[in-house]
Design a protein around this motif. Structure first.
Motif, PDB file in Angstrom:
ATOM      1  N   GLN A 119       0.829  -1.200   0.000  1.00 29.43           N
ATOM      2  CA  GLN A 119       0.000   0.000   0.000  1.00 29.43           C
ATOM      3  C   GLN A 119       0.867   1.255   0.000  1.00 29.43           C
ATOM      4  OE1 GLN A 119      -3.254   0.009  -0.252  1.00 29.43           O
ATOM      5  NE2 GLN A 119      -3.562  -2.196  -0.024  1.00 29.43           N
ATOM      6  N   PRO A 120       0.514   2.259  -0.799  1.00 30.40           N
ATOM      7  CA  PRO A 120       1.253   3.529  -0.769  1.00 30.40           C
ATOM      8  C   PRO A 120       1.268   4.178   0.608  1.00 30.40           C
ATOM      9  CG  PRO A 120      -0.198   3.437  -2.680  1.00 30.40           C
ATOM     10  CD  PRO A 120      -0.550   2.253  -1.826  1.00 30.40           C
ATOM     11  N   GLN A 121       0.227   3.914   1.411  1.00 30.54           N
ATOM     12  CA  GLN A 121       0.178   4.492   2.754  1.00 30.54           C
ATOM     13  C   GLN A 121       1.347   4.024   3.619  1.00 30.54           C
ATOM     14  OE1 GLN A 121      -2.205   3.113   0.997  1.00 30.54           O
ATOM     15  NE2 GLN A 121      -4.279   3.662   1.670  1.00 30.54           N
ATOM     16  N   GLN A 122       1.885   2.843   3.292  1.00 27.97           N
ATOM     17  CA  GLN A 122       3.018   2.346   4.074  1.00 27.97           C
ATOM     18  C   GLN A 122       4.267   3.194   3.848  1.00 27.97           C
ATOM     19  OE1 GLN A 122       2.427  -1.615   2.376  1.00 27.97           O
ATOM     20  NE2 GLN A 122       2.324  -2.458   4.455  1.00 27.97           N
ATOM     21  N   CYS A 172       4.235   6.486   3.511  1.00 36.11           N
ATOM     22  CA  CYS A 172       4.055   7.616   4.431  1.00 36.11           C
ATOM     23  C   CYS A 172       4.265   7.177   5.875  1.00 36.11           C
ATOM     24  CB  CYS A 172       2.664   8.216   4.262  1.00 36.11           C
ATOM     25  SG  CYS A 172       2.306   8.837   2.611  1.00 36.11           S
ATOM     26  N   GLN A 173       3.778   6.002   6.209  1.00 32.09           N
ATOM     27  CA  GLN A 173       3.830   5.529   7.581  1.00 32.09           C
ATOM     28  C   GLN A 173       5.254   5.230   8.052  1.00 32.09           C
ATOM     29  OE1 GLN A 173       1.379   2.088   8.250  1.00 32.09           O
ATOM     30  NE2 GLN A 173       1.786   2.018  10.463  1.00 32.09           N
ATOM     31  N   TYR A 174       6.080   4.723   7.155  1.00 33.19           N
ATOM     32  CA  TYR A 174       7.417   4.288   7.543  1.00 33.19           C
ATOM     33  C   TYR A 174       8.539   5.040   6.823  1.00 33.19           C
ATOM     34  CZ  TYR A 174       4.691   0.347   9.338  1.00 33.19           C
ATOM     35  OH  TYR A 174       3.752  -0.435   9.989  1.00 33.19           O
ATOM     36  N   ASP A 198       8.829   7.755   4.837  1.00 25.79           N
ATOM     37  CA  ASP A 198       8.966   9.214   4.833  1.00 25.79           C
ATOM     38  C   ASP A 198       9.637   9.734   6.098  1.00 25.79           C
ATOM     39  OD1 ASP A 198       7.832   9.292   2.359  1.00 25.79           O
ATOM     40  OD2 ASP A 198       5.883  10.063   3.010  1.00 25.79           O
ATOM     41  N   GLU A 200       1.421   0.881  -6.561  1.00 31.54           N
ATOM     42  CA  GLU A 200       0.476   1.654  -7.369  1.00 31.54           C
ATOM     43  C   GLU A 200       0.427   1.226  -8.833  1.00 31.54           C
ATOM     44  OE1 GLU A 200      -0.371   5.819  -6.294  1.00 31.54           O
ATOM     45  OE2 GLU A 200       1.568   5.777  -5.292  1.00 31.54           O
TER      46      GLU A 200
END
Length: 229
Positions: A151-154, A156-158, A160, A198
């Motif tokens: 997931q792209p959210q990962q 941001c979560q880790y 970045d 993505e």
């Protein structure tokens, strides 16, 4: 002695076949040896603990021999969207993607009392760039965790939170680098992008469909590096 190490049989078995390497009986991990090249090929299993244990086992087992170099090869997920499946990454700096001891004053990605990141041996980087001429190799940073990124959210979560841009993630590289650093042996990691965040297909589907092709390409790259057909 030279060591080529990875996580999965599917990534390295073609190289073992192409070199006609012989299984090392009694080894605690799958291990093969090519005497003409004084080359050991092994895989440890997936994940941080397996990687660190497996390489520690080999380097302890062969501590009385001179280790010329260690190369980790395998597949990785591309998190930089300019990358594509089948691109080759030489991991310059390797971080731990989920290490967080910031409340004790450490940088994100840094294990307490350990280095902020672990680096490829500069001499080996130059050798790769000189000897593997048929490949377009990208020098970039990697991050390791026991998470298969889907997931792209990962990102941001880790990712970045890390100090440098990350182009690939995997489940072993930083562990291999850390162990090699502790034993003071030069090492590099070459990763083929097996899946990219993505894209239309799920990452797991991209990975499984690409794996046989990756194994053939990894074998070819290694044979080019060793200057053998």
């Amino acid at each position: 002695m030279k060591i080529v190490i990875g996580a999965m049989e599917e990534e390295l078995n073609q190289f073992v076949i192409d070199l006609e390497a012989q299984r090392v009986e009694g080894s605690l991990i799958p291990e093969f040896y090519q005497p003409d090249l004084d080359l050991t090929i092994a895989w440890t299993g997936v994940g941080i603990s397996n990687a660190s244990w497996g390489l520690t086992y080999l380097l302890t087992k062969y501590q009385d021999q001179k280790i010329e170099w260690i190369i980790n090869v395998g597949t990785a997920c591309g998190v930089n969207l300019t990358l594509n499946q089948n691109d080759v990454i030489l991991v310059n700096h390797a971080y731990y993607a989920t290490a967080d001891a910031t409340s004790f004053g450490y940088d994100y990605g840094q294990i307490p009392s350990m280095k902020k990141y672990y680096s490829a041996a500069q001499t080996l980087i130059k050798q790769v760039q000189t000897l593997i001429l048929d490949e377009s190799i990208v020098l970039g940073n990697g991050a390791t965790s026991d998470i298969f990124f889907v997931q792209p959210q990962q990102v941001c979560q880790y990712l970045d939170k890390l100090a440098e841009p990350i182009v690939v993630v995997d489940m072993e590289c930083a562990s291999f680098y850390q162990v090699a650093d502790h034993f003071n042996h030069p090492m590099i990691a070459l990763k083929i992008i097996s899946d990219v965040l993505e894209k239309t297909k799920e990452n797991s589907q991209q990975f499984h469909e690409f794996l046989p092709k990756a194994a053939m390409r990894l074998s070819l790259m290694l044979r080019n590096f060793l200057n053998i057909s």
